[in-house]
Design an enzyme around this catalytic site. Sequence first.
Site, short mmCIF file in Angstrom:
data_model
loop_
_atom_site.label_atom_id
_atom_site.label_comp_id
_atom_site.label_asym_id
_atom_site.label_seq_id
_atom_site.Cartn_x
_atom_site.Cartn_y
_atom_site.Cartn_z
N LYS A 189 -0.30 11.26 5.96
CA LYS A 189 -0.07 10.12 6.88
C LYS A 189 0.63 8.98 6.15
CE LYS A 189 -3.33 7.30 6.78
NZ LYS A 189 -3.72 6.08 6.07
N LYS A 230 0.83 -1.22 0.00
CA LYS A 230 0.00 0.00 0.00
C LYS A 230 0.87 1.26 0.00
CE LYS A 230 -3.58 2.71 0.48
NZ LYS A 230 -4.61 2.96 -0.53
N1 LIG Z 1 -10.80 7.53 1.24
C1 LIG Z 1 -10.11 6.83 0.35
O1 LIG Z 1 -10.17 7.08 -0.86
C2 LIG Z 1 -9.24 5.67 0.81
C3 LIG Z 1 -8.83 4.74 -0.16
C4 LIG Z 1 -8.04 3.65 0.22
C5 LIG Z 1 -7.66 3.52 1.54
N2 LIG Z 1 -8.04 4.44 2.47
C6 LIG Z 1 -7.62 4.22 3.87
O2 LIG Z 1 -8.73 3.65 4.56
C7 LIG Z 1 -8.73 4.09 5.93
C8 LIG Z 1 -10.05 4.80 6.22
O3 LIG Z 1 -10.14 5.92 5.35
P1 LIG Z 1 -11.48 6.78 5.16
O4 LIG Z 1 -11.24 7.67 4.00
O5 LIG Z 1 -12.67 5.88 5.21
O6 LIG Z 1 -11.41 7.66 6.49
P2 LIG Z 1 -12.62 8.29 7.32
O7 LIG Z 1 -12.01 9.28 8.23
O8 LIG Z 1 -13.71 8.73 6.41
O9 LIG Z 1 -13.16 7.03 8.16
C9 LIG Z 1 -12.55 6.52 9.30
C10 LIG Z 1 -13.65 6.11 10.27
O10 LIG Z 1 -13.06 5.48 11.41
C11 LIG Z 1 -13.77 5.90 12.56
N3 LIG Z 1 -12.88 5.71 13.72
C12 LIG Z 1 -11.71 6.32 13.96
N4 LIG Z 1 -11.17 5.84 15.11
C13 LIG Z 1 -12.05 4.93 15.58
C14 LIG Z 1 -12.08 4.09 16.74
N5 LIG Z 1 -11.07 4.12 17.62
N6 LIG Z 1 -13.14 3.27 16.90
C15 LIG Z 1 -14.15 3.25 16.00
N7 LIG Z 1 -14.17 4.02 14.89
C16 LIG Z 1 -13.14 4.84 14.70
C17 LIG Z 1 -14.11 7.37 12.29
O11 LIG Z 1 -15.18 7.83 13.09
C18 LIG Z 1 -14.45 7.31 10.80
O12 LIG Z 1 -15.82 7.09 10.57
C19 LIG Z 1 -7.48 4.97 6.08
O13 LIG Z 1 -6.42 4.22 6.56
C20 LIG Z 1 -7.23 5.46 4.66
O14 LIG Z 1 -5.88 5.83 4.45
C21 LIG Z 1 -8.85 5.50 2.14
O1 LIG Z 2 -5.20 4.19 -3.77
C1 LIG Z 2 -6.14 4.85 -3.32
O2 LIG Z 2 -7.31 4.45 -3.27
C2 LIG Z 2 -5.85 6.23 -2.81
O3 LIG Z 2 -4.53 6.57 -3.02
C3 LIG Z 2 -6.17 6.38 -1.33
O4 LIG Z 2 -5.49 5.43 -0.56
#
Ligand SMILES: NC(=O)c1ccc[n+]([C@@H]2O[C@H](COP(=O)([O-])OP(=O)(O)OC[C@H]3O[C@@H](n4cnc5c(N)ncnc54)[C@H](O)[C@@H]3O)[C@@H](O)[C@H]2O)c1
Ligand SMILES: O=C(O)[C@H](O)CO
Length: 294
Positions: free
Chosen positions: A238, A170
């Site tokens: 991050k 990742k």
């Molecule tokens: N948004 C994207 O396009 C994307 C794509 C691939 C990967 N990611 C990864 O996926 C993960 C989530 O991303 P996201 O965009 O959904 O973020 P987000 O902030 O929208 O969602 C995270 C959720 O986790 C909850 N949370 C945080 N701490 C918590 C705890 N201790 N207990 C319970 N719930 C808790 C928050 O309330 C929130 O709803 C991250 O690691 C991000 O890097 C995101």
């Molecule tokens: O690969 C993806 O989906 C974006 O870079 C967020 O992690």
Amino acid sequence: MKIGFIGLGIMGKPMSKNLVKAGYSLVVRDHNVSNEAELVELGATVAKTPKEVAEQVDVLITMVPNSPQVKEVCLGANGIIEGAKPGLIVIDMSSIAPLASREVHDALAAKGIKMLDAPVSGGEPKAIEGTLSVMVGGDKAVFDQCYDIMKAMAGSVVHTGDIGAGNVTKLANQVIVALNIAAMSEALSLATKAGVNPELVYQAIRGGLAGSTVLDAKAPMVLDRNFKPGFRIDLHIKDLANALDTSHEIGAHLPLTAAVMEMMQALKVDGQGTSDHSALACYYEKLAKVEITR
Ligand SMILES: NC(=O)c1ccc[n+]([C@@H]2O[C@H](COP(=O)([O-])OP(=O)(O)OC[C@H]3O[C@@H](n4cnc5c(N)ncnc54)[C@H](O)[C@@H]3O)[C@@H](O)[C@H]2O)c1
Ligand SMILES: O=C(O)[C@H](O)CO
């Protein structure tokens, strides 16, 4: 089979909905309880703590922002480790530091709990479609056991090695995405400053060698001035911080990543940390005094 899902944000909500669609019965939990409502409407039940989720399920998926949140949910007070039934498998699908994945894995393993690190790529649109790319680290037999669950949210699910290998993969993904957005922004600011319509530049090049998934996902957002996340700049910072820390630990060298990290930090200081990462274009626009738009 009962599945737990903790973290129902931009990604976790559509991913968990796809598990319900595939016929799994879900127990969910999010810090922000308003995020739980849509899953409850679909038949999921809610638990108040990660411990209570773990008490009820066979497989538990976590999708929270970063390493500290994964550690808190898995190992903290009222965490998964306190409630796990024998044989529980944790699939952490958050994007976190590979070292943290190994630490959490080892702490859970000491209590007989298995764990995969299985971060995803494809963003919110592919999370909704159920066509994410999943990159998985951990024991191959556990991977095989969980394949169908991950496939219910994904177009591809690839085992890349032992625990931590999912998050190493990742980090590689995030380096490529960040550098691609920077390259796209640099190129479109050049075209705009030179007086050539950036929309036409995009249309002209997207089918050639410069075309890419990133270009097609992000250039229209820039041209439309739509920086609603998607994937927030602060989350990409991050990931780049985790990539740079990892490179320092192992002696790799990421000069381009360090440069793009600085650009994203500058945008964050400017108040754009919660914008989509396509807002990296604004860094170039400010310097070149142009607006990349249709
Ligand atoms: N948004 C994207 O396009 C994307 C794509 C691939 C990967 N990611 C990864 O996926 C993960 C989530 O991303 P996201 O965009 O959904 O973020 P987000 O902030 O929208 O969602 C995270 C959720 O986790 C909850 N949370 C945080 N701490 C918590 C705890 N201790 N207990 C319970 N719930 C808790 C928050 O309330 C929130 O709803 C991250 O690691 C991000 O890097 C995101
Ligand atoms: O690969 C993806 O989906 C974006 O870079 C967020 O992690």
